[in-house]
Design a protein around this motif. Structure first.
Motif, short mmCIF file in Angstrom:
data_model
loop_
_atom_site.label_atom_id
_atom_site.label_comp_id
_atom_site.label_asym_id
_atom_site.label_seq_id
_atom_site.Cartn_x
_atom_site.Cartn_y
_atom_site.Cartn_z
N ARG A 575 3.42 -6.61 3.12
CA ARG A 575 3.07 -7.82 3.88
C ARG A 575 1.59 -8.13 3.79
O ARG A 575 1.20 -9.29 3.67
N LEU A 576 0.75 -7.08 3.85
CA LEU A 576 -0.68 -7.31 3.75
C LEU A 576 -1.03 -7.91 2.38
O LEU A 576 -1.79 -8.86 2.28
N ALA A 577 -0.43 -7.35 1.33
CA ALA A 577 -0.71 -7.84 -0.02
C ALA A 577 -0.29 -9.30 -0.14
O ALA A 577 -1.01 -10.13 -0.69
N GLN A 578 0.88 -9.64 0.42
CA GLN A 578 1.36 -11.03 0.35
C GLN A 578 0.42 -11.95 1.11
O GLN A 578 0.02 -13.02 0.64
N LEU A 579 0.04 -11.50 2.31
CA LEU A 579 -0.85 -12.31 3.13
C LEU A 579 -2.18 -12.53 2.41
O LEU A 579 -2.71 -13.63 2.38
N TYR A 580 -2.71 -11.46 1.84
CA TYR A 580 -3.99 -11.56 1.16
C TYR A 580 -3.93 -12.60 0.03
O TYR A 580 -4.79 -13.47 -0.09
N ILE A 581 -2.88 -12.50 -0.79
CA ILE A 581 -2.76 -13.45 -1.90
C ILE A 581 -2.57 -14.87 -1.37
O ILE A 581 -3.15 -15.82 -1.88
N GLN A 582 -1.76 -15.00 -0.31
CA GLN A 582 -1.54 -16.34 0.25
C GLN A 582 -2.84 -16.94 0.78
O GLN A 582 -3.14 -18.09 0.52
N VAL A 583 -3.61 -16.16 1.55
CA VAL A 583 -4.84 -16.73 2.11
C VAL A 583 -5.89 -16.93 1.03
O VAL A 583 -6.64 -17.90 1.06
N ALA A 584 -5.92 -16.02 0.05
CA ALA A 584 -6.87 -16.20 -1.04
C ALA A 584 -6.54 -17.49 -1.77
O ALA A 584 -7.44 -18.20 -2.22
N GLY A 585 -5.24 -17.81 -1.84
CA GLY A 585 -4.82 -19.05 -2.48
C GLY A 585 -5.26 -20.29 -1.72
O GLY A 585 -5.20 -21.40 -2.24
N ARG A 586 -5.69 -20.10 -0.48
CA ARG A 586 -6.16 -21.25 0.31
C ARG A 586 -7.58 -21.64 -0.07
O ARG A 586 -8.05 -22.70 0.27
N PRO A 603 -12.89 1.28 2.47
CA PRO A 603 -13.16 0.60 1.20
C PRO A 603 -12.62 1.34 -0.02
O PRO A 603 -12.49 0.75 -1.09
N GLU A 604 -12.27 2.62 0.14
CA GLU A 604 -11.76 3.37 -1.01
C GLU A 604 -10.24 3.34 -1.11
O GLU A 604 -9.66 3.98 -1.98
N HIS A 605 -9.59 2.67 -0.17
CA HIS A 605 -8.12 2.73 -0.14
C HIS A 605 -7.51 2.25 -1.46
O HIS A 605 -7.83 1.16 -1.94
N PRO A 606 -6.61 3.07 -2.07
CA PRO A 606 -6.08 2.71 -3.39
C PRO A 606 -5.35 1.36 -3.40
O PRO A 606 -5.46 0.60 -4.37
N LEU A 607 -4.63 1.05 -2.33
CA LEU A 607 -3.90 -0.22 -2.30
C LEU A 607 -4.87 -1.41 -2.41
O LEU A 607 -4.64 -2.35 -3.17
N LEU A 608 -5.98 -1.33 -1.65
CA LEU A 608 -6.93 -2.44 -1.68
C LEU A 608 -7.52 -2.58 -3.07
O LEU A 608 -7.69 -3.69 -3.59
N HIS A 609 -7.80 -1.44 -3.69
CA HIS A 609 -8.39 -1.49 -5.03
C HIS A 609 -7.42 -2.07 -6.04
O HIS A 609 -7.78 -2.90 -6.87
N GLN A 610 -6.20 -1.60 -5.96
CA GLN A 610 -5.19 -2.08 -6.89
C GLN A 610 -5.00 -3.60 -6.73
O GLN A 610 -4.92 -4.34 -7.70
N LEU A 611 -4.97 -4.03 -5.48
CA LEU A 611 -4.78 -5.44 -5.18
C LEU A 611 -5.93 -6.28 -5.74
O LEU A 611 -5.72 -7.35 -6.31
N MET A 612 -7.14 -5.78 -5.58
CA MET A 612 -8.29 -6.54 -6.05
C MET A 612 -8.40 -6.49 -7.57
O MET A 612 -8.78 -7.47 -8.20
N ALA A 613 -8.08 -5.33 -8.14
CA ALA A 613 -8.27 -5.16 -9.58
C ALA A 613 -7.18 -5.87 -10.37
O ALA A 613 -7.46 -6.55 -11.35
N SER A 614 -5.94 -5.71 -9.96
CA SER A 614 -4.89 -6.29 -10.80
C SER A 614 -4.00 -7.27 -10.06
O SER A 614 -2.92 -7.62 -10.53
N GLY A 615 -4.43 -7.69 -8.87
CA GLY A 615 -3.70 -8.73 -8.18
C GLY A 615 -2.34 -8.27 -7.69
O GLY A 615 -2.04 -7.08 -7.68
N TYR A 616 -1.51 -9.23 -7.33
CA TYR A 616 -0.21 -8.88 -6.76
C TYR A 616 0.71 -8.16 -7.75
O TYR A 616 1.37 -7.19 -7.36
N PRO A 617 0.76 -8.57 -9.01
CA PRO A 617 1.69 -7.89 -9.93
C PRO A 617 1.39 -6.39 -10.05
O PRO A 617 2.30 -5.57 -10.01
#
Ligand code: ADP
Ligand code: ZN
Ligand code: ZN
Length: 736
Positions: A575-586, A603-617
């Motif tokens: 849900r966080l990843a979806q929300l992030y992409i949705q709001v970033a799309g705004r 700031p070191e959390h792997p999920l956040l890094h993955q999300l920022m580095a390679s986006g939702y996919p």
């Protein structure tokens, strides 16, 4: 020989009830409603079948009181859908079937359309020259309207914003007249209409998607995967156009918050055809009329939220689900179905294509793509002028926070505001503060009947429990030590809005959350203010994140993402990843470059890094692997058995017995099913009741089905099952 009428009643018991026919009347057909005695009351039920057998002897049975329909209310396909759904969700037919009907029919109203009042021109009215009415502008509007709409329904007048004042004068002049008649429902629409709307030329990816969908024969499920603004809606409109021109109708489902006036008008402009719109503001009478219209084949397009899924449409040719990942497609009470999943079942039964659109597809849908069940269509670029967004991950571990905002966040806000743009701040907690703390003894004010802290609502001068809704005045003193030094802890949207008004007095702020939009029409008014640029700072909960197009927003800030990283719910990260992409799309949808900032203590959390580095996919790929390894959905089948009672031992005791029965069956059937628990629910006490749950995980659908059906029958016979409230939910979205 006796004949028994087997009736489904809206009670949570998974059996049918037998009644005797009314002497001298023809037997009702399956799918017709009947009024029957039930206990001390009368109930509207739905006939499921006629049988020469009953568990109870005829002398113990009562006759039906009245037959409400001459013809079944369900088409064979929807009847089948209801039966399939009841079986899949382990729900009694009596809880499922009424969901397919408008509320008025559930209550027993007539299913036949009532005569309505219409207006039309008289012979004389048809002869008049509009120029004679130059001075009577309102009368002229009426005459012009009736030239365009020869038979104008009285109920449409308000929608057209026609004043009622000229009616009398026009009648007295003998120019218009009213008549009562059955509404014409099955008005066939023309197949060669013309659209004035500018239709953009599709880009290459859009064209590929359209062609794949157009060439599909029979049931096919497509995932239309494209970021916000990549032109998904344009693809829908193009493929819908083709289906409509073949004389078939289309069902379009959107999330609750996504059915904005802009969306509706985009469809209306493109398709000048009869359309039914079903959203939360549509009242029960209108719902019944819409049901009648769609059922008679008089709706080219049905556009609506979750429950519109059940619209009877005799020529249905395609289903579209926009924002398929959205949680509002899940019904959270009574018959707890998932609208997306039932829509796919429906498309299968009708043997038609279905399109699931999203910028952030659910992991369920992506897993179906992996398995080759759904076809993946991608729109990777923003249509039009949108540019990619710059991402900022802000470490706030030692930062001094002002209402949750770091100095870096405040600096970026000022930068974007001073450049003349709009900014948006997102926080998933409404109210002023999520807790009230005693400075002297540390006491936190808790709701009397839930295991939850009170949220402080300063503008209302109240504290409220967000779980049971109970409210009281803000306490002045600590109940434990008597201190008057009470401080709020944490930040809610109300406090954030105040801080922003203090920090940026030269700009106007607007807050969008459940509290600030509870009055009817206030959400639309606020959205309109934003679109007109009258406000520069947008603060809100996820209500703000969904579906709205704000072209002047160039900065989006997420105040607190940490709570989702450490949630007990395994879906929180998704849900966080979806929300992030949705709001970033705004941010930066138009020609302006956008920025999005996430504040975190991790700031070191792997999920956040993955999300920022390679986006939702990239995130989704990792998350799917994790789910597979952890034996969770979408790979394993999940159901949750919940029980609650005023006495904790009763609820828990029932679940313990349920587990015993399950283990017996599991052994007998040699199935690899696991039961985790019983354990207290994350919110253990709600509204004074104690809540427990147990999770059921199975490696496959057949395994779950095979086990649960006999198990449920056993559960109903348990003495403890009558002492608590309990329910089994399949594919739960929330484990609260
Ligand atoms: P989505 O539904 O993915 O958010 P839309 O279909 O609403 O995207 O498209 C976003 C904007 O881009 C809309 O204003 C739309 O009119 C425009 N648009 C879509 N496709 C094209 C295209 N092929 N060429 C130009 N503009 C387009
Ligand atoms: Zn105290
Ligand atoms: Zn409470």
């Amino acid at each position: 020989m006796f004949v028994f009428i087997q009736v489904a009643l809206p009670v949570p018991l998974s059996r049918l009830f037998s009644y005797l026919p009314i002497a001298g009347e023809p037997l009702p057909q399956p799918g017709c409603r009947v009024l029957v005695p039930f206990g001390q009351k009368q109930q509207v039920g739905i006939v499921v079948n006629i049988s020469d057998h009953s568990d109870v002897t005829a002398d113990k049975l009562k006759p039906v009181i009245a037959q409400l329909d001459a013809q079944p209310l369900f088409s064979p396909l929807l009847w089948k859908l209801a039966n399939t759904a009841a079986r899949y969700y382990f729900a009694p037919l009596g809880m499922v079937l009424p969901q397919l009907l408008p509320v008025k029919l559930r209550k027993g109203d007539s299913a036949e359309p009532e005569p309505q009042t219409f207006w039309r021109l008289t012979e004389a009215g048809q002869q008049v020259d509009a120029n004679d009415f130059k001075r009577a502008k309102q009368q002229a509007r009426w005459l012009a309207q009736l030239k365009r709409t020869p038979l104008l329904a009285d109920s449409d007048i308000a929608g057209l914003e026609l004043p009622r004042t000229p009616i009398k004068a026009l009648q007295q002049k003998g120019l218009i007249e009213s008549l009562e008649q059955q509404p014409l429902l099955a008005n066939d629409w023309p197949l060669d209409w013309h659209t004035d709307d500018d239709i953009p030329t599709l880009n290459k990816e859009q064209a590929i998607a359209v062609s794949a969908i157009n060439h599909a024969e029979g049931f096919n499920c497509f995932l239309l995967d494209g970021v916000t603004g990549s032109g998904k809606t344009e693809v829908y409109l193009t493929v819908i156009d083709k289906v409509l021109r073949q004389g078939k109708s289309v069902l379009v489902l959107v999330p609750e918050i996504g059915l904005t006036p802009q969306t509706i008008s985009r469809f209306q402009k493109r398709f000048p055809l009869p359309m039914v719109v079903l959203h939360s503001a549509v009242n029960d009478n209108q719902r019944l009329a819409a049901w009648q219209q769609a059922r008679a084949g008089g709706a080219a397009v049905v556009l609506g939220t979750r429950s519109a899924l059940f619209s009877e449409m005799p020529t249905l040719g395609m289903i579209i689900i926009d924002e398929e990942h959205d949680s509002s497609f899940k019904q959270q009470e009574g018959f707890r179905y998932h609208g997306r999943d039932l829509a796919v079942m429906r498309a299968q039964l009708h043997n038609i294509p279905i399109i699931l659109g999203s910028a952030t597809p659910s992991l369920e849908t992506l897993a179906n793509v992996q398995r080759g069940r759904y076809r993946h269509l991608q729109l990777s670029k923003r249509a039009g002028l949108g540019r990619p967004v710059k991402q900022l991950l802000q470490d706030i571990r030692t930062a001094h926070l002002d209402a949750g905002m770091s100095p870096a966040m405040i600096e970026r806000l000022r930068h974007h505001l001073d450049a003349g743009n709009q900014v948006m701040l997102f926080l998933n907690r409404r109210g002023f503060a999520p807790a009230l703390l005693c400075h002297e003894c540390g006491h936190l004010h808790e709701c009397q009947s839930c295991d939850a802290f009170y949220t402080v609502h300063q503008s209302a001068n109240m504290v409220q429990c967000h779980h049971c809704g109970s409210m009281r005045g803000i306490p002045r003193q600590c109940p434990d030590c008597g201190s008057t030094q009470l401080f709020t802890r944490g930040v809610g949207t109300e406090q954030l809005e105040q801080a922003l008004e203090r920090l940026f007095p030269e700009y106007k702020a607007v807050r969008i959350d459940r509290d600030s939009t509870s009055r009817k029409g206030s959400l639309d008014a606020k959205l309109e203010q934003i679109r007109r640029g009258e406000v520069q700072i947008l603060v809100g909960t996820q209500m703000l994140a969904k579906g709205h197009h704000f072209p002047d927003v160039t900065f989006v800030g997420l105040i607190d993402v940490d709570s989702a990283l450490f949630s007990a719910d395994f879906r929180a990260a998704e849900r966080l990843a979806q929300l992030y992409i949705q709001v970033a799309g705004r941010a930066g949808r138009a020609s302006k470059a956008g920025e999005v900032m996430l504040q975190t203590h991790q700031p070191e959390h792997p999920l956040l890094h993955q999300l920022m580095a390679s986006g939702y996919p990239g995130f989704a790929e990792d998350a799917l692997t994790e789910r597979q390894q952890a034996q969770l959905p979408p790979y394993w089948q999940l159901a949750v058995l919940r029980a609650e009672s005023n006495y904790p031992e009763q609820a828990k005791g029932f679940l313990v017995q349920a587990k015993g029965l399950l283990n017996g069956l599991k052994e007998q059937l040699q199935l690899q099913v696991q039961m985790i628990g019983p354990m207290p629910s994350p919110l253990e006490r709600k509204s004074g009741r104690f809540r427990f749950q147990a999770l059921l995980l199975a490696p496959s659908r057949p395994a779950l089905q095979q086990l649960v059906e006999p198990w449920l029958e056993q559960l109903h016979t348990l003495e403890t099952s009558k002492k608590c409230r309990w329910q089994l939910e399949r594919d739960p979205q929330d484990l609260l």
